[in-house]
Scaffold this active site. Structure first.
Site, PDB file in Angstrom:
ATOM      1  N   TYR A  37      20.348  45.320  41.634  1.00 22.25           N
ATOM      2  CA  TYR A  37      21.802  45.586  41.647  1.00 22.25           C
ATOM      3  C   TYR A  37      22.000  47.027  41.216  1.00 22.25           C
ATOM      4  O   TYR A  37      21.751  47.407  40.072  1.00 22.25           O
ATOM      5  CB  TYR A  37      22.539  44.647  40.693  1.00 22.25           C
ATOM      6  CG  TYR A  37      22.620  43.207  41.163  1.00 22.25           C
ATOM      7  CD1 TYR A  37      22.536  42.860  42.511  1.00 22.25           C
ATOM      8  CD2 TYR A  37      22.792  42.177  40.251  1.00 22.25           C
ATOM      9  CE1 TYR A  37      22.611  41.543  42.925  1.00 22.25           C
ATOM     10  CE2 TYR A  37      22.878  40.849  40.666  1.00 22.25           C
ATOM     11  CZ  TYR A  37      22.783  40.546  42.005  1.00 22.25           C
ATOM     12  OH  TYR A  37      22.862  39.237  42.412  1.00 22.25           O
ATOM     13  N   GLY A  62      33.187  31.684  44.921  1.00 26.71           N
ATOM     14  CA  GLY A  62      33.258  32.034  46.332  1.00 26.71           C
ATOM     15  C   GLY A  62      32.636  33.375  46.673  1.00 26.71           C
ATOM     16  O   GLY A  62      32.599  33.749  47.850  1.00 26.71           O
ATOM     17  N   GLY A  63      32.200  34.129  45.674  1.00 25.41           N
ATOM     18  CA  GLY A  63      31.523  35.399  45.939  1.00 25.41           C
ATOM     19  C   GLY A  63      32.424  36.413  46.605  1.00 25.41           C
ATOM     20  O   GLY A  63      33.533  36.690  46.125  1.00 25.41           O
ATOM     21  N   LEU A  87      37.481  31.886  46.317  1.00 25.44           N
ATOM     22  CA  LEU A  87      38.071  30.602  46.704  1.00 25.44           C
ATOM     23  C   LEU A  87      39.588  30.682  46.755  1.00 25.44           C
ATOM     24  O   LEU A  87      40.215  31.250  45.863  1.00 25.44           O
ATOM     25  CB  LEU A  87      37.685  29.533  45.677  1.00 25.44           C
ATOM     26  CG  LEU A  87      36.207  29.179  45.545  1.00 25.44           C
ATOM     27  CD1 LEU A  87      36.002  28.264  44.337  1.00 25.44           C
ATOM     28  CD2 LEU A  87      35.717  28.507  46.819  1.00 25.44           C
TER      29      LEU A  87
HETATM   30  N1  NAP Z   1      20.566  34.299  43.706  1.00 28.58           N
HETATM   31  C1  NAP Z   1      21.271  34.873  44.652  1.00 28.58           C
HETATM   32  O1  NAP Z   1      20.823  35.020  45.770  1.00 28.58           O
HETATM   33  C2  NAP Z   1      22.668  35.325  44.366  1.00 28.58           C
HETATM   34  C3  NAP Z   1      23.489  35.742  45.425  1.00 28.58           C
HETATM   35  C4  NAP Z   1      24.792  36.136  45.142  1.00 28.58           C
HETATM   36  C5  NAP Z   1      25.260  36.141  43.837  1.00 28.58           C
HETATM   37  N2  NAP Z   1      24.420  35.767  42.851  1.00 28.58           N
HETATM   38  C6  NAP Z   1      24.903  35.774  41.456  1.00 28.58           C
HETATM   39  O2  NAP Z   1      26.072  35.013  41.352  1.00 28.58           O
HETATM   40  C7  NAP Z   1      26.881  35.524  40.293  1.00 28.58           C
HETATM   41  C8  NAP Z   1      28.321  35.598  40.727  1.00 28.58           C
HETATM   42  O3  NAP Z   1      28.423  36.391  41.875  1.00 28.58           O
HETATM   43  P1  NAP Z   1      29.786  37.061  42.330  1.00 28.58           P
HETATM   44  O4  NAP Z   1      30.409  37.752  41.165  1.00 28.58           O
HETATM   45  O5  NAP Z   1      29.469  37.852  43.551  1.00 28.58           O
HETATM   46  O6  NAP Z   1      30.668  35.829  42.830  1.00 28.58           O
HETATM   47  P2  NAP Z   1      31.770  34.858  42.137  1.00 28.58           P
HETATM   48  O7  NAP Z   1      31.585  34.795  40.676  1.00 28.58           O
HETATM   49  O8  NAP Z   1      31.756  33.606  42.916  1.00 28.58           O
HETATM   50  O9  NAP Z   1      33.145  35.580  42.520  1.00 28.58           O
HETATM   51  C9  NAP Z   1      33.497  36.816  42.030  1.00 28.58           C
HETATM   52  C10 NAP Z   1      34.855  37.149  42.642  1.00 28.58           C
HETATM   53  O10 NAP Z   1      35.853  36.323  42.036  1.00 28.58           O
HETATM   54  C11 NAP Z   1      36.842  37.151  41.451  1.00 28.58           C
HETATM   55  N3  NAP Z   1      37.264  36.543  40.184  1.00 28.58           N
HETATM   56  C12 NAP Z   1      36.508  36.256  39.105  1.00 28.58           C
HETATM   57  N4  NAP Z   1      37.247  35.672  38.135  1.00 28.58           N
HETATM   58  C13 NAP Z   1      38.512  35.612  38.606  1.00 28.58           C
HETATM   59  C14 NAP Z   1      39.733  35.135  38.086  1.00 28.58           C
HETATM   60  N5  NAP Z   1      39.813  34.595  36.856  1.00 28.58           N
HETATM   61  N6  NAP Z   1      40.855  35.245  38.842  1.00 28.58           N
HETATM   62  C15 NAP Z   1      40.795  35.792  40.080  1.00 28.58           C
HETATM   63  N7  NAP Z   1      39.674  36.258  40.645  1.00 28.58           N
HETATM   64  C16 NAP Z   1      38.523  36.173  39.907  1.00 28.58           C
HETATM   65  C17 NAP Z   1      36.188  38.495  41.238  1.00 28.58           C
HETATM   66  O11 NAP Z   1      37.157  39.511  41.276  1.00 28.58           O
HETATM   67  P3  NAP Z   1      37.496  40.417  39.979  1.00 28.58           P
HETATM   68  O12 NAP Z   1      36.356  41.364  39.816  1.00 28.58           O
HETATM   69  O13 NAP Z   1      38.780  41.047  40.369  1.00 28.58           O
HETATM   70  O14 NAP Z   1      37.632  39.484  38.814  1.00 28.58           O
HETATM   71  C18 NAP Z   1      35.248  38.577  42.432  1.00 28.58           C
HETATM   72  O15 NAP Z   1      35.955  39.005  43.579  1.00 28.58           O
HETATM   73  C19 NAP Z   1      26.269  36.864  39.914  1.00 28.58           C
HETATM   74  O16 NAP Z   1      25.592  36.727  38.686  1.00 28.58           O
HETATM   75  C20 NAP Z   1      25.278  37.156  41.021  1.00 28.58           C
HETATM   76  O17 NAP Z   1      24.142  37.814  40.543  1.00 28.58           O
HETATM   77  C21 NAP Z   1      23.155  35.347  43.070  1.00 28.58           C
END
Ligand code: NAP
Length: 309
Positions: A10, A164-165, A169
């Site tokens: 990252y 939802g990444g 969602l």
């Molecule tokens: N193993 C793998 O292959 C893999 C692949 C992808 C991701 N991951 C891991 O999954 C984890 C999460 O990934 P992610 O951050 O991409 O996805 P996520 O947690 O599903 O979603 C993040 C999104 O949600 C929004 N969000 C978060 N809290 C919110 C709230 N309270 N209200 C409104 N919007 C909110 C964020 O925007 P804001 O920034 O505006 O809050 C961002 O757009 C990370 O640790 C990543 O490393 C692993």
């Protein structure tokens, strides 16, 4: 919160460097990283899964996190058309390389990411794993048998993209349940996961402190049902036809009445009518709301005063 998910790719490197600056020496916090990809000059994440490449990535994680041993390293496999789903294939060479680094003391625990059940089973013949991290949220399900199997073995299932990444969602059901429980839709999505299975770890990402606070509050939404281990998601599904307001049972261990209502039940009064005549002294009333359209589950706890009872 004691689990931070990251990867040296990252950035590359910059996320680990920020985590190190903020959290080293990491007292009481587990840093979970993943290997199996690198970041190229075009911003892509090509696979890099040969033993040599994996060793290099482990060394880079050690350096950027500033530790002598990594808490958890997930071997990320998979790919497929969407880039994030398991793809069948054998893993002894790649996982064996990480198992060797574990023996050398550079890795404390191993995990897998973007894998299927066969790959989990194969890895477990090589070395113990503590977690499987796959794409899973209220709108993107799968791996249901694997979650249960891992739970039985005491292995964590880490839901990535819990919100939802890249496509956060959006759901009128989430909105409705959140409004009802006076919280946010994202908190409901996290609470749903926390209820899903006792081995579930949730790793929501955010760039905003306010969102972080909202997301952490979801853990409080989860706690009362966590107190009732026998009330699993499948039990709720089985009992979905129960008329609203029915008292499903008493969780004697915690002195709680468990109630079920559908989305139209408006208050805990709906739940209380079947309790008339029962001795609820000292009991907490747990209201379980199940959205009829989408298996949506949420709940609230009302600690009722003697007067309101
Ligand atoms: N193993 C793998 O292959 C893999 C692949 C992808 C991701 N991951 C891991 O999954 C984890 C999460 O990934 P992610 O951050 O991409 O996805 P996520 O947690 O599903 O979603 C993040 C999104 O949600 C929004 N969000 C978060 N809290 C919110 C709230 N309270 N209200 C409104 N919007 C909110 C964020 O925007 P804001 O920034 O505006 O809050 C961002 O757009 C990370 O640790 C990543 O490393 C692993």
């Amino acid at each position: 919160m004691n689990h931070i998910d990251t990867a040296d790719f990252y950035g590359p490197h910059v996320v680990n460097e920020i985590i190190r600056e903020a959290l080293a020496p990491y007292d009481g916090v587990n840093i979970v990283t993943k290997v199996g990809s690198v970041r190229d000059e075009n911003g892509n994440w090509p696979h890099a899964r040969s033993p040599r490449e994996l060793r290099e990535q482990v060394e880079s994680n050690l350096k950027t996190l500033g530790v002598e041993a990594l808490d958890v390293v997930n071997l990320r496999l998979g790919g497929g058309p969407d880039g994030h789903s398991p793809v069948a294939g054998s893993l002894p060479e790649s996982f064996g390389a990480l198992a060797e680094l574990r023996k050398q003391g550079k890795i404390k625990h191993l995990g897998l990411s973007v894998v299927n059940a066969d790959q989990v089973a194969e890895a477990q013949t090589i070395a113990p794993i503590v977690t499987v991290q796959n794409w899973y949220n209220v709108a993107h399900r799968g791996h249901e048998d694997l979650i249960a199997e891992l739970s039985g073995k005491g292995v964590a299932y880490t839901a990535f993209w819990p919100l939802g990444g890249f496509n956060p969602l959006q759901s009128s059901t989430l909105d409705a349940v959140a409004a009802r429980l006076d919280t946010t839709p994202k908190a409901i999505a996290i609470a749903w996961l926390l209820h899903r299975s006792p081995n579930m770890i949730v790793i929501p990402g955010t760039s905003k402190v306010a969102h972080l606070r909202e997301n952490l509050a979801a853990a409080d939404l989860g706690s009362p049902l966590m107190l009732s281990p026998s009330w699993t998601a499948s039990r709720y599904d089985k009992d979905r036809q129960t008329p609203r307001g029915s008292v499903l049972g008493m969780c004697t261990q915690y002195s709680e009445y468990i109630g079920l209502c559908n989305e139209s039940a408006s208050s805990s009064a709906d739940l209380l009518s079947p309790l008339k005549g029962a001795d609820t002294t000292g009991s907490r009333i747990v209201t379980v709301c199940i959205g009829t359209g989408d298996d949506m589950l949420a709940h609230r706890v009302d600690t009722l005063s003697a007067e309101s009872r």
